[in-house]
Scaffold this active site. Structure first.
Site, PDB file in Angstrom:
ATOM      1  N   LYS A 146      -6.313 -64.308  -1.011  1.00 47.37           N
ATOM      2  CA  LYS A 146      -6.705 -63.588  -2.451  1.00 47.37           C
ATOM      3  C   LYS A 146      -5.564 -63.502  -3.231  1.00 47.37           C
ATOM      4  O   LYS A 146      -4.449 -62.859  -2.594  1.00 47.37           O
ATOM      5  CB  LYS A 146      -7.441 -62.169  -1.994  1.00 47.37           C
ATOM      6  CG  LYS A 146      -7.536 -61.538  -3.222  1.00 47.37           C
ATOM      7  CD  LYS A 146      -7.876 -59.850  -2.834  1.00 47.37           C
ATOM      8  CE  LYS A 146      -8.113 -58.980  -4.143  1.00 47.37           C
ATOM      9  NZ  LYS A 146      -8.079 -57.644  -3.908  1.00 47.37           N
ATOM     10  N   ALA A 233     -12.198 -54.191  -7.038  1.00 48.54           N
ATOM     11  CA  ALA A 233     -11.454 -52.882  -7.680  1.00 48.54           C
ATOM     12  C   ALA A 233     -12.261 -52.076  -8.606  1.00 48.54           C
ATOM     13  O   ALA A 233     -13.188 -52.871  -9.617  1.00 48.54           O
ATOM     14  CB  ALA A 233     -10.311 -53.487  -8.547  1.00 48.54           C
ATOM     15  N   GLY A 234     -12.319 -50.943  -8.474  1.00 48.61           N
ATOM     16  CA  GLY A 234     -12.711 -50.131  -9.407  1.00 48.61           C
ATOM     17  C   GLY A 234     -14.298 -49.328  -9.089  1.00 48.61           C
ATOM     18  O   GLY A 234     -14.797 -48.367  -9.333  1.00 48.61           O
ATOM     19  N   THR A 256     -10.851 -48.200  -1.880  1.00 44.46           N
ATOM     20  CA  THR A 256     -10.573 -46.712  -2.327  1.00 44.46           C
ATOM     21  C   THR A 256     -11.676 -45.906  -2.089  1.00 44.46           C
ATOM     22  O   THR A 256     -11.701 -44.853  -1.450  1.00 44.46           O
ATOM     23  CB  THR A 256      -9.766 -46.651  -3.530  1.00 44.46           C
ATOM     24  OG1 THR A 256      -8.952 -47.626  -3.697  1.00 44.46           O
ATOM     25  CG2 THR A 256      -9.609 -45.262  -3.943  1.00 44.46           C
TER      26      THR A 256
END
Length: 306
Positions: A146, A233-234, A256
Site C-alpha cells: 500500500k 481513511a475516515g 481508527t
C-alpha cells in the site's frame, strides 16, 4: 436492642450482596447471549455471502472478505482477536512494527493465512516509498504494498503526484500496488496507467472518523475506474462502511474506528457485518427514490369491492 439493630444491618448487607451477585450473573448471561447472537448472525450472513460467490480480486488474488484491517493502532495482543472477529483476510503492516529478530514483532500476532499489506507510512517522497516497499519484500512480507506518500503534517493528505511515481516504479518490479490517494479522477486514471492493482481513495482525513466526506468524488471513481475501489481513511462507523459498499465500492479499510471503540473486538464484528450487508444491498439493487410524490405501500383500489 443493639443486637436487633445489628441483625437488621447484617440482613440488609447480605441482601445487597445477594442482589449484586444476581445482577452480575444476569450481566454475564446477557454477555453470553449477546455473543451467541453475534455468532449466529455472522454465520447466517457468511452463508448468504458464500452462496453469492462474490469475490474481491486484487492483482489476480481472490478474497472472500471485503473488509481490510488497518492494524497500526492496535496493541499487538488485540490484533489476532480483531482479525478473527472481523473475518479479515488482508491486514496492513507498518514496517516499523515488523521488528524482525526483536522482542515485539507484529508478524508473530498475525494469524496464519492472512495476506500482509505492508504500507509505506512515513514516506514523504516517491523514492522513500519505493525504498520501504523493497525492504518489506526483502523481509518476507510478499508482493502486496500500500503506497502512502504524505508530506502534509497537519491534514495528512496523500500526495497524488508522488504516489503515481512510486506506483509506476514498483509495478514494473512486480509489486501488487494499492495506492492511497485523494479521490481525484484524473489522478486515479494516471494510477491505473502506472500499473496499480486497486486504488484507495480517502473518505475523510485519516484518523478523523468523519465518514464519507468525499462521497461524490468516490462515486465518480466507482463509475469510471475499472480497478477495485477501496475506501481507506475516515470511515468512523459501521453504517458509513455499509453506505460506501451500497455505493458500489469494492472494499473498506478501517483502523481508527475500531481501535478507538469501547469494545474493539465487537466493533470489528460490526464492521464485518456492515460490509457484507452493504455489498449484498448493492448486488440486489436498491429500490427507486421518489422526489416529488408519495406512493401507497398497499393498493388503494379493489379491496372494497364485492
Amino acid at each position: 436492642m443493639e443486637d436487633k439493630i445489628e441483625d437488621k444491618i447484617d440482613d440488609r448487607i447480605n441482601k445487597k450482596i445477594k442482589d449484586r451477585t444476581i445482577d452480575r450473573s444476569k450481566d454475564r448471561s446477557i454477555d453470553r447471549s449477546k455473543d451467541k447472537m453475534i455468532d449466529r448472525v455472522q454465520e447466517d450472513m457468511n452463508d448468504k455471502s458464500d452462496k453469492i460467490q462474490d469475490k474481491l480480486i486484487i492483482g489476480g488474488h481472490a478474497f472472500h472478505s471485503r473488509f481490510i484491517l488497518g492494524s497500526g493502532k492496535f496493541s499487538l495482543e488485540m490484533t489476532n482477536a480483531v482479525i478473527k472477529n472481523g473475518g479479515v483476510e488482508m491486514a496492513t503492516l507498518a514496517l516499523r512494527r515488523a521488528n524482525v529478530g526483536g522482542e515485539e514483532n507484529i508478524l508473530d500476532y498475525m494469524p496464519e493465512g492472512i495476506t500482509l499489506l505492508p504500507n509505506t507510512s512515513g514516506a514523504r517522497t516517491a523514492e522513500e516509498a519505493v525504498r520501504i516497499a523493497r525492504l518489506a519484500r526483502e523481509i518476507g512480507c510478499g508482493d502486496f504494498v500500500k503506497i502512502e506518500v504524505v508530506h502534509d503534517s497537519k491534514y495528512l493528505l496523500p500526495d497524488n503526484y508522488e504516489t503515481i511515481k512510486a506506483t509506476e516504479i514498483l509495478a514494473k518490479e512486480g509489486f501488487i500496488v494499492m495506492p492511497y490517494m485523494y479521490p481525484d479522477l484524473n489522478a486515479a486514471r494516471d494510477m491505473v496507467n502506472a500499473g496499480a492493482a486497486a486504488i484507495m481513495p480517502l473518505g475523510a482525513p485519516i484518523g478523523s472518523n468523519k465518514g464519507l466526506c468525499t462521497r461524490e468524488f468516490i462515486k465518480m471513481l466507482v463509475d469510471e475506474i475499472s480497478l477495485p475501489v477501496i475506501v481507506d481513511a475516515g470511515i468512523g462507523r459501521p453504517s458509513q462502511a455499509c453506505e460506501a459498499m451500497e455505493m458500489g465500492v469494492d472494499a473498506i479499510m478501517a483502523n481508527t474506528a475500531i481501535a478507538t471503540a469501547g469494545d474493539v473486538a465487537q466493533m470489528a464484528a460490526a464492521f464485518k457485518l456492515a460490509v457484507i450487508s452493504g455489498r449484498m444491498a448493492y448486488l440486489a439493487g436498491p429500490g427507486r427514490v421518489l422526489d416529488k410524490r408519495a406512493e401507497a405501500s398497499s393498493p388503494l383500489t379493489g379491496f372494497l369491492q364485492d
